[in-house]
Design an enzyme around this catalytic site. Structure first.
Site, mmCIF file in Angstrom:
data_model
loop_
_atom_site.group_PDB
_atom_site.id
_atom_site.type_symbol
_atom_site.label_atom_id
_atom_site.label_comp_id
_atom_site.label_asym_id
_atom_site.label_seq_id
_atom_site.Cartn_x
_atom_site.Cartn_y
_atom_site.Cartn_z
ATOM 1 N N ARG A 226 47.796 37.689 37.128
ATOM 2 C CA ARG A 226 47.575 37.060 38.430
ATOM 3 C C ARG A 226 46.256 36.288 38.374
ATOM 4 O O ARG A 226 45.282 36.756 37.780
ATOM 5 C CB ARG A 226 47.495 38.098 39.555
ATOM 6 C CG ARG A 226 48.820 38.728 39.912
ATOM 7 C CD ARG A 226 49.791 37.747 40.580
ATOM 8 N NE ARG A 226 51.057 38.391 40.917
ATOM 9 C CZ ARG A 226 52.149 38.376 40.161
ATOM 10 N NH1 ARG A 226 52.154 37.744 38.996
ATOM 11 N NH2 ARG A 226 53.258 38.978 40.570
ATOM 12 N N HIS A 274 53.234 29.339 35.875
ATOM 13 C CA HIS A 274 53.772 30.671 36.185
ATOM 14 C C HIS A 274 55.192 30.847 35.616
ATOM 15 O O HIS A 274 56.146 31.070 36.351
ATOM 16 C CB HIS A 274 53.763 30.916 37.705
ATOM 17 C CG HIS A 274 53.798 32.364 38.069
ATOM 18 N ND1 HIS A 274 53.022 32.912 39.055
ATOM 19 C CD2 HIS A 274 54.520 33.401 37.580
ATOM 20 C CE1 HIS A 274 53.271 34.212 39.158
ATOM 21 N NE2 HIS A 274 54.187 34.526 38.270
HETATM 22 P P1 NDP Z 1 52.775 47.944 34.808
HETATM 23 O O1 NDP Z 1 52.533 48.572 36.124
HETATM 24 O O2 NDP Z 1 53.888 48.446 33.956
HETATM 25 O O3 NDP Z 1 51.440 48.028 33.921
HETATM 26 C C1 NDP Z 1 50.180 47.818 34.453
HETATM 27 C C2 NDP Z 1 49.137 48.282 33.463
HETATM 28 O O4 NDP Z 1 47.842 48.015 34.017
HETATM 29 C C3 NDP Z 1 49.198 49.792 33.206
HETATM 30 O O5 NDP Z 1 48.898 50.077 31.866
HETATM 31 C C4 NDP Z 1 48.097 50.330 34.108
HETATM 32 O O6 NDP Z 1 47.511 51.544 33.670
HETATM 33 C C5 NDP Z 1 47.083 49.213 34.006
HETATM 34 N N1 NDP Z 1 46.153 49.245 35.145
HETATM 35 C C6 NDP Z 1 46.432 49.107 36.455
HETATM 36 N N2 NDP Z 1 45.313 49.242 37.202
HETATM 37 C C7 NDP Z 1 44.315 49.477 36.325
HETATM 38 C C8 NDP Z 1 42.936 49.727 36.463
HETATM 39 N N3 NDP Z 1 42.347 49.760 37.670
HETATM 40 N N4 NDP Z 1 42.204 49.951 35.358
HETATM 41 C C9 NDP Z 1 42.792 49.937 34.148
HETATM 42 N N5 NDP Z 1 44.105 49.704 33.929
HETATM 43 C C10 NDP Z 1 44.854 49.484 35.017
HETATM 44 O O7 NDP Z 1 52.930 46.398 35.069
HETATM 45 P P2 NDP Z 1 53.747 45.318 34.197
HETATM 46 O O8 NDP Z 1 53.317 45.444 32.797
HETATM 47 O O9 NDP Z 1 55.195 45.405 34.493
HETATM 48 O O10 NDP Z 1 53.228 43.954 34.854
HETATM 49 C C11 NDP Z 1 51.857 43.626 34.865
HETATM 50 C C12 NDP Z 1 51.628 42.425 35.785
HETATM 51 O O11 NDP Z 1 52.109 41.244 35.164
HETATM 52 C C13 NDP Z 1 52.380 42.446 37.114
HETATM 53 O O12 NDP Z 1 51.709 43.262 38.053
HETATM 54 C C14 NDP Z 1 52.386 40.995 37.508
HETATM 55 O O13 NDP Z 1 51.243 40.691 38.277
HETATM 56 C C15 NDP Z 1 52.294 40.258 36.169
HETATM 57 N N6 NDP Z 1 53.511 39.496 35.869
HETATM 58 C C16 NDP Z 1 53.412 38.154 35.647
HETATM 59 C C17 NDP Z 1 54.525 37.411 35.320
HETATM 60 C C18 NDP Z 1 54.433 35.960 35.024
HETATM 61 O O14 NDP Z 1 55.456 35.315 34.819
HETATM 62 N N7 NDP Z 1 53.252 35.385 34.949
HETATM 63 C C19 NDP Z 1 55.850 38.036 35.233
HETATM 64 C C20 NDP Z 1 55.840 39.449 35.468
HETATM 65 C C21 NDP Z 1 54.705 40.140 35.771
HETATM 66 P P3 NDP Z 1 48.396 52.898 33.561
HETATM 67 O O15 NDP Z 1 49.313 52.670 32.379
HETATM 68 O O16 NDP Z 1 47.399 53.934 33.306
HETATM 69 O O17 NDP Z 1 49.134 53.027 34.857
HETATM 70 C C1 OXD Z 2 56.399 38.835 38.603
HETATM 71 C C2 OXD Z 2 56.078 37.426 38.440
HETATM 72 O O1 OXD Z 2 55.558 39.621 39.051
HETATM 73 O O2 OXD Z 2 56.994 36.638 38.123
HETATM 74 O O3 OXD Z 2 57.545 39.209 38.284
HETATM 75 O O4 OXD Z 2 54.916 37.042 38.585
#
Ligand code: NDP
Ligand code: OXD
Length: 311
Positions: A226, A274
């Protein structure tokens, strides 16, 4: 009583998701926002960036489902009902798509193609110093569904991989850090930093002058998560000072990126709109339909979000 699904998703793929959902849950009355009808009949909401306050008008919601992986668009709604389960997509196809993107840009930076593009523009035949992958630190912020898929895709190249998460993780070939206290140490080894953190109150602005300063000089940023995770002015300053050698950015605080944003024309920045991992109707619609059925049967909801953690 009629039970209905509220749907709002303005992506190009949204139309196909809607068609597939209608076929997969034919007995559900799907209502496309703003044609909500009687809001007391809305049992499920499948919504992406629904105007804030709209969900609060539906008193009988049983689940709120994101047709994407991120749920920041829901938690930004100050009127989000706090007693309704929230689900998101955890889709292996999206993980593959993201891994392709992050691996491509990591290799691009590792093999210094930006430097060669500059040399080519000047017709200069010059070989640039090249490290081996084992000597290149690649750090992944966020070791969740997408971060882990990226790590697994990059592992065969032999990079010195590390990852950072909130809770402890263990992944072969990845040095795992967790918690705020380890962030500086993790960043110290990240010559290429892939950001795949969710946007939450704890992560907003996490990439700023201080954290860029903790990275090795000349590090490369890949942000696919993001835009608001990054303080844009600090990013521009880090690029201009050389603290960062470049950045590949797929996401922005304001999307579409406004014409007058200096990132558009910055020579060290690559921009995509995006697209690093778009939702695919083919996999998303069956998952959303399954989530609805799970709630109806009283089963645990796949992809259930922890509202306290906001992801
Ligand atoms: P997940 O929830 O599976 O993974 C998030 C990771 O971030 C986890 O490892 C989590 O830790 C870690 N995390 C969250 N908060 C913290 C913190 N405060 N400190 C340290 N680590 C933290 O999410 P996804 O992998 O599925 O997706 C990640 C992001 O990617 C989405 O939220 C979205 O914003 C973005 N996205 C973007 C897309 C695009 O096309 N550009 C498409 C899809 C997603 P823990 O494992 O310990 O919970
Ligand atoms: C998602 C994205 O969160 O597309 O899936 O950004």
């Amino acid at each position: 009583m009629i039970m209905a699904v509220l749907f709002h998703c303005e992506w190009e793929e949204g139309e196909q998701i809607l068609q597939d959902l209608s076929a997969q849950i034919p007995d559900m009355d799907i209502r496309i926002w703003p044609d909500v009808g009687d809001p007391t009949e809305i049992e499920f909401a499948i919504v992406w960036k629904l105007p804030h306050g709209e969900l609060a008008k539906c008193p009988n919601l049983r689940a709120i489902l994101s047709p994407g992986a991120g749920v920041d668009h829901l938690f930004e709604d100050l009127d989000l009902p706090d007693d309704v389960p929230i689900g998101r997509l955890i889709d292996p196809l999206m993980a593959d798509r993201m891994a392709e993107y992050t691996a491509s840009l990591t290799l691009w930076s590792h093999r210094r193609f930006d430097d060669y593009a500059v040399l080519q523009s000047r017709k200069v035949w010059q070989q640039v110093a090249q490290k081996d992958a084992k000597d290149r630190g690649v750090g992944i912020l966020g070791l969740g569904a997408l971060g882990l898929a990226s790590a697994r895709c990059l592992r065969p190249f032999g990079f010195a991989l590390s990852g950072w998460s909130r809770t402890a993780k263990s992944e072969p070939g990845v040095t795992c850090y967790h918690g705020d206290d380890t962030l500086a140490q993790f960043l110290g080894g990240a010559e290429v930093l892939i950001c795949l953190l969710p946007l939450t109150s704890a992560t907003r602005g996490i990439l700023n002058a201080a954290t860029f300063g903790q990275m090795p000089a000349g590090a490369y940023l890949i942000n696919c998560a993001r835009g608001a995770l990054v303080v844009e002015d600090d990013l521009l300053a880090a690029l201009d000072s050389g603290q960062l050698s470049g950045a590949a950015l797929d996401v922005f605080d304001i999307e579409p990126l406004p014409d007058d944003n200096p990132l558009w024309t910055h020579p060290k920045v690559r921009i995509t709109p995006h697209v690093s991992s778009l939702t695919a109707a083919e996999t998303a619609a069956p998952m959303l339909a399954a989530q609805i059925l799970q709630v109806q049967r009283g089963e645990p909801l796949d992809g259930r979000v922890d509202p306290g953690a906001e992801y």
